[in-house]
Write an enzyme that holds these catalytic residues in place. Structure first.
Site, PDB file in Angstrom:
ATOM      1  N   HIS A 123      -6.625 -32.331   8.822  1.00 13.21           N
ATOM      2  CA  HIS A 123      -6.057 -31.264   9.659  1.00 13.21           C
ATOM      3  C   HIS A 123      -5.362 -31.781  10.908  1.00 13.21           C
ATOM      4  O   HIS A 123      -5.011 -30.985  11.779  1.00 13.21           O
ATOM      5  CB  HIS A 123      -7.141 -30.282  10.113  1.00 13.21           C
ATOM      6  CG  HIS A 123      -7.741 -29.492   9.011  1.00 13.21           C
ATOM      7  ND1 HIS A 123      -7.296 -28.242   8.648  1.00 13.21           N
ATOM      8  CD2 HIS A 123      -8.759 -29.782   8.169  1.00 13.21           C
ATOM      9  CE1 HIS A 123      -8.021 -27.790   7.638  1.00 13.21           C
ATOM     10  NE2 HIS A 123      -8.919 -28.701   7.330  1.00 13.21           N
ATOM     11  N   LYS A 168      -3.826 -19.817  21.654  1.00 16.24           N
ATOM     12  CA  LYS A 168      -4.293 -20.935  20.846  1.00 16.24           C
ATOM     13  C   LYS A 168      -5.121 -21.832  21.747  1.00 16.24           C
ATOM     14  O   LYS A 168      -5.139 -21.623  22.966  1.00 16.24           O
ATOM     15  CB  LYS A 168      -3.120 -21.719  20.253  1.00 16.24           C
ATOM     16  CG  LYS A 168      -2.031 -22.077  21.284  1.00 16.24           C
ATOM     17  CD  LYS A 168      -0.849 -22.771  20.637  1.00 16.24           C
ATOM     18  CE  LYS A 168       0.104 -21.850  19.906  1.00 16.24           C
ATOM     19  NZ  LYS A 168       0.107 -21.978  18.467  1.00 16.24           N
ATOM     20  N   ARG A 169      -5.803 -22.834  21.177  1.00 16.37           N
ATOM     21  CA  ARG A 169      -6.519 -23.770  22.031  1.00 16.37           C
ATOM     22  C   ARG A 169      -5.552 -24.396  23.037  1.00 16.37           C
ATOM     23  O   ARG A 169      -4.368 -24.566  22.752  1.00 16.37           O
ATOM     24  CB  ARG A 169      -7.202 -24.852  21.172  1.00 16.37           C
ATOM     25  CG  ARG A 169      -8.423 -24.358  20.420  1.00 16.37           C
ATOM     26  CD  ARG A 169      -9.505 -23.853  21.334  1.00 16.37           C
ATOM     27  NE  ARG A 169     -10.085 -24.921  22.118  1.00 16.37           N
ATOM     28  CZ  ARG A 169     -11.287 -25.446  21.927  1.00 16.37           C
ATOM     29  NH1 ARG A 169     -12.069 -24.986  20.968  1.00 16.37           N
ATOM     30  NH2 ARG A 169     -11.741 -26.412  22.691  1.00 16.37           N
ATOM     31  N   LYS A 211       0.315 -28.783  22.411  1.00 16.59           N
ATOM     32  CA  LYS A 211       0.746 -27.415  22.105  1.00 16.59           C
ATOM     33  C   LYS A 211       1.704 -26.883  23.178  1.00 16.59           C
ATOM     34  O   LYS A 211       2.336 -25.868  23.021  1.00 16.59           O
ATOM     35  CB  LYS A 211      -0.467 -26.496  21.966  1.00 16.59           C
ATOM     36  CG  LYS A 211      -1.355 -26.845  20.757  1.00 16.59           C
ATOM     37  CD  LYS A 211      -2.587 -25.956  20.674  1.00 16.59           C
ATOM     38  CE  LYS A 211      -3.603 -26.393  19.638  1.00 16.59           C
ATOM     39  NZ  LYS A 211      -3.276 -25.958  18.263  1.00 16.59           N
ATOM     40  N   THR A 264      -1.702 -21.557  12.286  1.00 17.69           N
ATOM     41  CA  THR A 264      -1.914 -20.405  11.409  1.00 17.69           C
ATOM     42  C   THR A 264      -1.656 -19.112  12.176  1.00 17.69           C
ATOM     43  O   THR A 264      -1.331 -18.097  11.572  1.00 17.69           O
ATOM     44  CB  THR A 264      -3.336 -20.381  10.813  1.00 17.69           C
ATOM     45  OG1 THR A 264      -4.274 -20.701  11.850  1.00 17.69           O
ATOM     46  CG2 THR A 264      -3.469 -21.378   9.685  1.00 17.69           C
ATOM     47  N   LYS A 321       0.195 -15.229  11.423  1.00 11.27           N
ATOM     48  CA  LYS A 321      -0.356 -13.913  11.790  1.00 11.27           C
ATOM     49  C   LYS A 321       0.653 -13.109  12.610  1.00 11.27           C
ATOM     50  O   LYS A 321       0.836 -11.904  12.401  1.00 11.27           O
ATOM     51  CB  LYS A 321      -1.657 -14.099  12.593  1.00 11.27           C
ATOM     52  CG  LYS A 321      -2.774 -14.741  11.786  1.00 11.27           C
ATOM     53  CD  LYS A 321      -3.909 -15.295  12.652  1.00 11.27           C
ATOM     54  CE  LYS A 321      -4.748 -16.265  11.822  1.00 11.27           C
ATOM     55  NZ  LYS A 321      -5.644 -17.108  12.648  1.00 11.27           N
TER      56      LYS A 321
END
Ligand code: 26Y
Length: 799
Positions: free
Chosen positions: A351, A537-538, A543, A645, A649
């Site tokens: 992952h 998100k985290r 990110k 992911t 969504k």
């Protein structure tokens, strides 16, 4: 079947349950009590199907997949269970007739958050999808007493509190199974003693025994009568092992094993407790699986014909040596046969490409905690080197062997000990092959494959977004609720202006739902005519929440410089947890909160800009936020986000994606076409080019681009009040330490694309909604039902 239950029967069952558990009449019960009673009634309804599926494995000799994961992040289960059983409307109506609002009971359930983020949430989607496609697929994990920490924002800072998710009622969905408990041995010494026929058998000394007790949770398929099992293990100290743990401190150390989820998302190192957790769940799970296989009466050497074990990231990679141990030590299988079976049973998903998240264990610690497993790993490594040394370059063997420089490389163990390695999006799998695992690819090309992630469509459309779901029913009928591919029919409606207007109304209503929540939590009014621009998100440097922050600073500065400036009103929404030891990530949270305070309280800015950080982002909050988003921020440095992911969504809920060409964003672009997604910034090749040439110069960008300089300086020049070292830490990361994630290089293009989308939103709502509809229509491509079907066929070979 639960679907046969009528309202009268249900209400009787519900009231009986309330009486049995709490001796209370419905009218006097609390919402918590009503929730518990309802959950128990549901459990009673599914019990026959659940029992049949579990027993069918041995009775019908069905090949079963076991998904081993140290994280499961399902969130709440009540609505999903009602929906999947096909009794949602009936129960809602029956309760309403008796003065109970189903929503109050939903609110009373606590989120089950036994996961950090994407990986754990994916595991939960897969459990639902496995049951929905009717495949025998069971989960195996740990029943943590505390889930992922609860986040509070105090004075702008993240504060972590324990998540005591188990109420005094425990987890109502679970059933404890003391009769299925098994023992797990750790520590001590092991040596091999020759027996008849030269067979070596291990002799254990001074071991400590952990008693593993399973708790099972039903995983209900969508209206198909299939109920799979999620088995989570807890540890106990029964009387017979009391002497292993004579002091209170000893006992506490044991209890700690299932106490708390490792609150990390790939940025910190593990400790021995974590290693014990991993072995504990792997050993307990595999012992049970082999025992149930043995009951089929088939030869142990053919176990791969009935059992598939999936290793979700490296955390359960000890499944490889543990299955070897059980087959050899407990069932007398010889090494070569055990090895053939193990490889055929095991498969592994990677992952992440971040090197700090690729697990390695100190070999000495490993030997101390799991001495027999250490022996077996040593032998696997020895045989691997012996086999490949003559066939491939020495450096290839060196890069792929399991034990190297006193460390045990868990990914290497999972790859060597299994028959399949998959990445979670096309680009990610390519990167594994070309870069991260390229030496493995030269040895085992046949093991590599891609399985792009998916999301469970029921939760992320029907449950999270009832308004949109009702509209879709009106437009294309209800068939999509069972077959998500029918969403494609929406593409025929993209020029129907009435439809687009309705879509806009639905979005506005969802924005209002979120605005009400923000008002309640933060006391801030969010204007629903503004663009809701969301990044949830985290919190991680790659990110790039910080890039989003820089854009907000730029807009703020522009407005301050020219109050007449035409700007499409915007609400920036953040939700993110930072790993407790991840200093930089916590600084970004502080900055967001202080920037929010600055912007939101500036009368000159008014409703043109709002910034909100919603604390304690979790699955339930995601269900509230995502349907309200106009823009989905997926802005990681290209090549870093394995898949993502939430991007799927958002798309399913009609947000437009603003993205780099990273992870599954690329496949979203392929699905909707480049006119219906906003792409910016460097692609993976441009990023790798910088790595190769070592030519990235953040300081030069800073010095030569006045706008960037102005924005970056805002972190340290007092623009953002009430921050301390945080601003300097960020300035240094961007300038002094050469901006590891290339924010400065991507900034201009990001700003440009942000401006373009704002113009579109302001001037042509219809085109905007057209794009939104195309996104919804094509989100059918990312159903985890399809993803799991591919795992089942191509990796596990189950029906
Ligand atoms: C070993 C420890 C440091 C560790 C703990 C948690 C390492 C990794 C993780 C969690 C990783 C994770 O959640 N990865 C995410 O998996 C998603 C599902 O595949 C991806 O969509 C997402 O891009 C990836 O970051």
């Amino acid at each position: 079947m639960a679907t046969d239950i009528n309202k009268a029967q249900f209400i009787k069952d519900f009231k009986d349950q309330l009486y049995e558990d709490f001796m209370v009449k419905n009218s006097d019960a609390t919402a918590e009590e009503q929730f518990v009673a309802l959950a128990k009634v549901i459990k009673n309804y599914v019990r026959p199907d659940w029992f049949r599926q579990k027993n069918g494995i041995v009775a019908d000799k069905k090949k079963t997949a076991y998904y081993f994961s140290i994280e499961f992040l399902p969130g709440k289960m009540l609505q999903t269970n009602l929906l999947n059983l096909g009794i949602y409307r009936m129960v809602e109506a029956a309760l309403a007739e008796n003065g109970v609002a189903l929503n109050d009971l939903v609110a009373a359930e606590r989120d089950m958050a036994l996961g950090n983020g994407g990986l754990g949430r994916l595991a939960a989607c897969f459990m639902d999808s496995l049951a929905t496609i009717g495949a025998p697929g069971f989960g195996n994990g740990i029943r943590y007493k505390y889930g992922l920490f609860k986040q509070k924002i105090v004075n702008g800072y993240q504060v972590e509190l324990p998540d005591a998710w188990l109420s005094s009622e425990g987890n109502v969905w679970e059933t404890k199974k003391p009769h299925s408990a098994v023992d797990v041995k750790i520590y001590g010494n092991v040596y091999l003693e020759p027996h008849d026929g030269g067979v070596l058998k291990p002799v254990y000394e001074n071991v400590k025994t952990l008693h593993a007790v399973p708790y099972d949770m039903p995983q209900i398929g969508f209206q198909n009568g299939v109920v799979n099992n999620l088995r989570l293990w807890d540890v106990e100290i029964p009387e017979k092992y009391e002497l292993d743990y004579p002091t209170l401190a000893d006992r506490r150390r044991v209890e700690d094993i299932t106490s708390v989820l490792y609150p990390d998302d790939s940025s910190r190192e593990g400790q021995s407790l974590r290693l014990i957790q991993e072995y504990f769940m792997v050993s307990a799970g595999l012992q049970t699986i082999v025992k149930s296989y043995a009951k089929m009466g088939l030869p142990m050497t053919a176990i791969q014909e009935k059992v598939a074990v999936h290793i979700n990231d490296t955390h359960p990679a000890m499944a490889v040596p543990e299955l070897m141990r059980i087959l050899m030590d407990d069932y007398g299988v010889k090494w070569s046969d055990a090895w053939t079976s193990t490889i055929a049973v095991m498969s592994y998903t990677n992952h992440t490409v971040l090197s700090e998240a690729l697990e390695k264990w100190d070999a000495a610690l490993f030997k101390e905690i799991v001495p027999r497993i250490h022996q077996i790993v040593g032998e696997i490594d020895r045989q691997f080197v012996a086999k490949w040394a003559s066939k491939v370059d020495a450096c290839v063997v060196d890069n792929t062997r399991i034990i190297r420089n006193g460390q045990i490389h868990m990914a290497n163990l999972a790859i060597i000990g299994g028959h399949s390695v998959n990445g979670v999006a096309k680009l990610h799998t390519e990167l594994l092959i070309e870069d991260v695992l390229k030496d493995f690819y030269t040895i085992f090309p046949e093991k590599f494959n891609n399985k792009t992630n998916g999301i469970v469509p029921r939760r992320w459309s029907q449950i999270a977004n009832p308004k949109l779901s009702n509209l879709i029913d009106d437009l294309i009928g209800k068939g999509w609720r069972r077959d998500i591919h029918e969403l494609k029919k929406l593409e025929n409606l993209t020029s129907d202006t009435a439809v687009l207007a309705q879509l806009d109304l639905v979005k506005t209503a969802n924005k209002q739902r979120l605005a009400d929540y923000a008002k309640k939590m933060l006391g801030i009014e969010l204007p629903v005519n503004a663009i809701f621009d969301v990044q949830v998100k985290r919190l991680h440097a790659y990110k790039r929440q910080l890039l989003n922050v820089m854009h907000i600073i730029k807009l703020y500065q522009d407005l301050k410089a020219n109050s007449e400036l035409e700007l499409t009103p915007r609400v920036f929404i953040f939700g993110a947890k930072a790993a407790p030891g991840y200093h930089f990530a916590k600084s970004v949270i502080k900055i967001i909160n202080e920037l929010a305070a600055l912007v939101n309280n500036d009368a000159e800015i008014g409703d043109k800009l709002k910034v909100v950080f919603l604390e304690n982002y979790n699955v339930s909050l995601a269900e509230l936020i995502i349907p309200a988003a106009d823009v989905s921020e997926q802005i990681s440095t290209a090549g870093k986000e394995a898949s993502g992911t939430s991007n799927m969504k958002f798309m399913m809920n009609g947000a437009l994606t603003l993205a780099t060409l990273d992870g599954a964003n690329i496949e979203i672009k392929d699905a909707v076409g480049e006119d219906n997604i906003i792409i910016f910034g460097m692609d993976k090749n441009a990023v790798y080019d910088h790595y190769q040439k070592h030519d990235y110069n953040a300081r030069a960008i800073y010095d030569n681009n006045p706008e960037i300089k102005r924005v970056v300086d805002a972190f340290v020049d007092g623009t953002i009040p009430n921050i301390h070292y945080e601003g300097h830490e960020i300035w240094d990361a961007l300038v002094s330490y050469n901006d590891e994630y290339f924010l400065l290089e991507d900034f201009d293009d990001y700003v440009k694309k942000q401006a373009e989308l704002a113009t579109l939103y302001a001037n042509d709502k219809q085109t905007w909604q057209q794009k939104a509809l195309i996104n919804i229509a094509n989100s059918e491509r990312f159903s985890s039902d399809d993803t799991i079907e591919l795992y089942a066929k191509e990796i596990w070979e189950i029906n």
